[in-house]
Design a protein around this motif. Sequence first.
Motif, short mmCIF file in Angstrom:
data_model
loop_
_atom_site.label_atom_id
_atom_site.label_comp_id
_atom_site.label_asym_id
_atom_site.label_seq_id
_atom_site.Cartn_x
_atom_site.Cartn_y
_atom_site.Cartn_z
N THR A 33 -1.85 -5.35 -1.92
CA THR A 33 -0.85 -4.44 -1.36
C THR A 33 -1.39 -3.18 -0.69
OG1 THR A 33 -0.48 -3.54 -3.59
CG2 THR A 33 1.06 -5.24 -2.82
N PRO A 34 -2.53 -2.60 -1.13
CA PRO A 34 -3.04 -1.45 -0.38
C PRO A 34 -3.38 -1.76 1.08
CG PRO A 34 -3.98 -1.45 -2.57
CD PRO A 34 -3.24 -2.75 -2.41
N MET A 35 -3.54 -3.06 1.40
CA MET A 35 -3.82 -3.44 2.79
C MET A 35 -2.60 -3.28 3.69
SD MET A 35 -6.15 -6.86 2.24
CE MET A 35 -6.13 -7.22 4.00
N ILE A 36 -1.41 -3.16 3.10
CA ILE A 36 -0.20 -3.00 3.90
C ILE A 36 -0.32 -1.79 4.81
CG2 ILE A 36 2.27 -2.51 3.82
CD1 ILE A 36 2.39 -4.10 1.19
N GLN A 37 -0.83 -0.69 4.25
CA GLN A 37 -0.94 0.53 5.04
C GLN A 37 -1.90 0.35 6.21
OE1 GLN A 37 -2.17 4.10 2.88
NE2 GLN A 37 -0.82 5.30 4.19
N ALA A 38 -3.01 -0.34 5.98
CA ALA A 38 -3.97 -0.57 7.06
C ALA A 38 -3.36 -1.40 8.18
CB ALA A 38 -5.22 -1.26 6.50
N VAL A 39 -2.61 -2.43 7.82
CA VAL A 39 -1.95 -3.28 8.82
C VAL A 39 -0.95 -2.46 9.63
CG1 VAL A 39 -0.36 -5.22 9.12
CG2 VAL A 39 -2.28 -5.42 7.52
N LEU A 40 -0.15 -1.66 8.96
CA LEU A 40 0.84 -0.85 9.66
C LEU A 40 0.19 0.21 10.54
CD1 LEU A 40 3.51 -0.40 6.83
CD2 LEU A 40 3.74 -1.77 8.92
N ARG A 41 -0.89 0.81 10.07
CA ARG A 41 -1.59 1.81 10.88
C ARG A 41 -2.15 1.19 12.15
NH1 ARG A 41 -5.08 5.23 6.32
NH2 ARG A 41 -3.36 6.59 5.63
N PHE A 69 6.03 -5.32 -3.74
CA PHE A 69 5.54 -5.43 -2.37
C PHE A 69 6.40 -4.58 -1.43
CE2 PHE A 69 4.80 -7.38 1.76
CZ PHE A 69 3.44 -7.65 1.73
N ALA A 70 7.72 -4.66 -1.58
CA ALA A 70 8.61 -3.87 -0.72
C ALA A 70 8.42 -2.38 -0.95
CB ALA A 70 10.06 -4.27 -0.98
N HIS A 71 8.22 -1.99 -2.20
CA HIS A 71 8.01 -0.57 -2.51
C HIS A 71 6.77 -0.05 -1.78
CE1 HIS A 71 7.81 3.19 -4.74
NE2 HIS A 71 6.53 2.92 -4.99
N GLU A 72 5.68 -0.81 -1.83
CA GLU A 72 4.45 -0.38 -1.16
C GLU A 72 4.64 -0.36 0.36
OE1 GLU A 72 0.89 1.21 -0.64
OE2 GLU A 72 1.83 0.86 -2.59
N PHE A 73 5.38 -1.33 0.88
CA PHE A 73 5.66 -1.40 2.32
C PHE A 73 6.41 -0.16 2.80
CE2 PHE A 73 8.81 -2.53 5.59
CZ PHE A 73 7.99 -2.99 6.61
N PHE A 74 7.51 0.16 2.16
CA PHE A 74 8.32 1.30 2.59
C PHE A 74 7.60 2.63 2.33
CE2 PHE A 74 11.73 -1.93 2.16
CZ PHE A 74 12.21 -1.87 3.46
N SER A 75 6.81 2.68 1.26
CA SER A 75 6.03 3.88 0.99
C SER A 75 5.00 4.11 2.09
CB SER A 75 5.32 3.77 -0.37
OG SER A 75 6.26 3.71 -1.42
N ALA A 76 4.38 3.03 2.57
CA ALA A 76 3.39 3.14 3.64
C ALA A 76 4.05 3.60 4.94
CB ALA A 76 2.69 1.80 3.85
N ILE A 77 5.24 3.11 5.21
CA ILE A 77 5.97 3.56 6.40
C ILE A 77 6.26 5.05 6.32
CG2 ILE A 77 8.23 3.45 7.54
CD1 ILE A 77 8.17 0.47 7.27
N ASP A 78 6.68 5.51 5.15
CA ASP A 78 6.98 6.93 4.97
C ASP A 78 5.73 7.80 5.08
OD1 ASP A 78 9.69 6.49 4.60
OD2 ASP A 78 9.52 6.31 2.42
N ARG A 79 4.64 7.36 4.47
CA ARG A 79 3.41 8.17 4.47
C ARG A 79 2.87 8.40 5.87
NH1 ARG A 79 2.09 5.05 -0.21
NH2 ARG A 79 0.90 3.60 1.08
N ASP A 80 2.94 7.37 6.71
CA ASP A 80 2.33 7.46 8.04
C ASP A 80 3.34 7.60 9.17
OD1 ASP A 80 -0.38 7.38 7.34
OD2 ASP A 80 -0.32 5.22 7.08
N GLY A 81 4.61 7.66 8.83
CA GLY A 81 5.62 7.79 9.88
C GLY A 81 5.59 6.64 10.87
N ILE A 82 5.46 5.43 10.36
CA ILE A 82 5.37 4.25 11.22
C ILE A 82 6.67 4.10 12.01
CG2 ILE A 82 5.08 1.74 11.28
CD1 ILE A 82 2.57 3.30 10.41
N SER A 83 6.53 3.92 13.34
CA SER A 83 7.72 3.85 14.19
C SER A 83 7.83 2.55 14.98
CB SER A 83 7.74 5.03 15.17
OG SER A 83 6.59 5.00 16.01
N VAL A 84 6.76 1.73 15.00
CA VAL A 84 6.84 0.47 15.74
C VAL A 84 7.80 -0.48 15.03
CG1 VAL A 84 4.54 0.62 16.76
CG2 VAL A 84 4.84 -0.47 14.52
N PRO A 85 8.45 -1.37 15.77
CA PRO A 85 9.32 -2.36 15.14
C PRO A 85 8.52 -3.27 14.21
CG PRO A 85 9.76 -2.23 17.49
CD PRO A 85 8.50 -1.46 17.25
#
Length: 230
Positions: A33-41, A69-85
Amino acid sequence: MNSTYANVLPLKPALEAAEQGGYALGAFSPRYTPMIQAVLRAAERARSPLIVQISQRELNRYGSTPEAFAHEFFSAIDRDGISVPVVLHLDHTKEMAVIEAAITAGFTSVMIDASEHPLRDNIAITQSVVRYAHARGVSVEAELGMIGTTDFVETERDEELYTDPAEAEEFVRETQVDALAVSVGTAHGVYNVRQPRVDFARLKAIRARTPVHLVLHGGSGVPAHMVIEA
């Protein structure tokens, strides 16, 4: 479906946008799950829409849950301000309870994989998932034919696993799925024994008889020119 995040989409509108824009929509499986943030970045840096996914088997293997998994996903979006679809997708899943848990957790797309069953049973199982998911604004992918591993598809029974275009037409019409994973020669895993191949004639025949978007599983290692042609 989680409606708080405007850029977290169901699979269907994300695929429609990809078709209109003339690009492929890649799906990435960060099993750790920590890889989620790398993928989103990476997606944000490239300004590339994407699918972030995990399968039932992977959840079990790595001791995770749809909720975690969903918790880590949405947390990663919040941390980095992910805006892509981005689509949060539950990949190959066999059990309705797991699908229900994923939808409750905020997954915007689910895949019911009943491809090992006879056609009529596959249709009936998929119909029940479509009814449940669509009522909650969640897209559904299903599989027809069987997409094996690189070693298994190399056997003499390879051709028997391929998706039949006539069955695909019937399946899509009766289930009303949003996307269909088809077996046309690719396979999950690393291509060690043979080079990847795609039965483009079969793919075109399926495309001509089905109105939904087709999903090419086993894309890792498939050359770019094959992906573009597909």
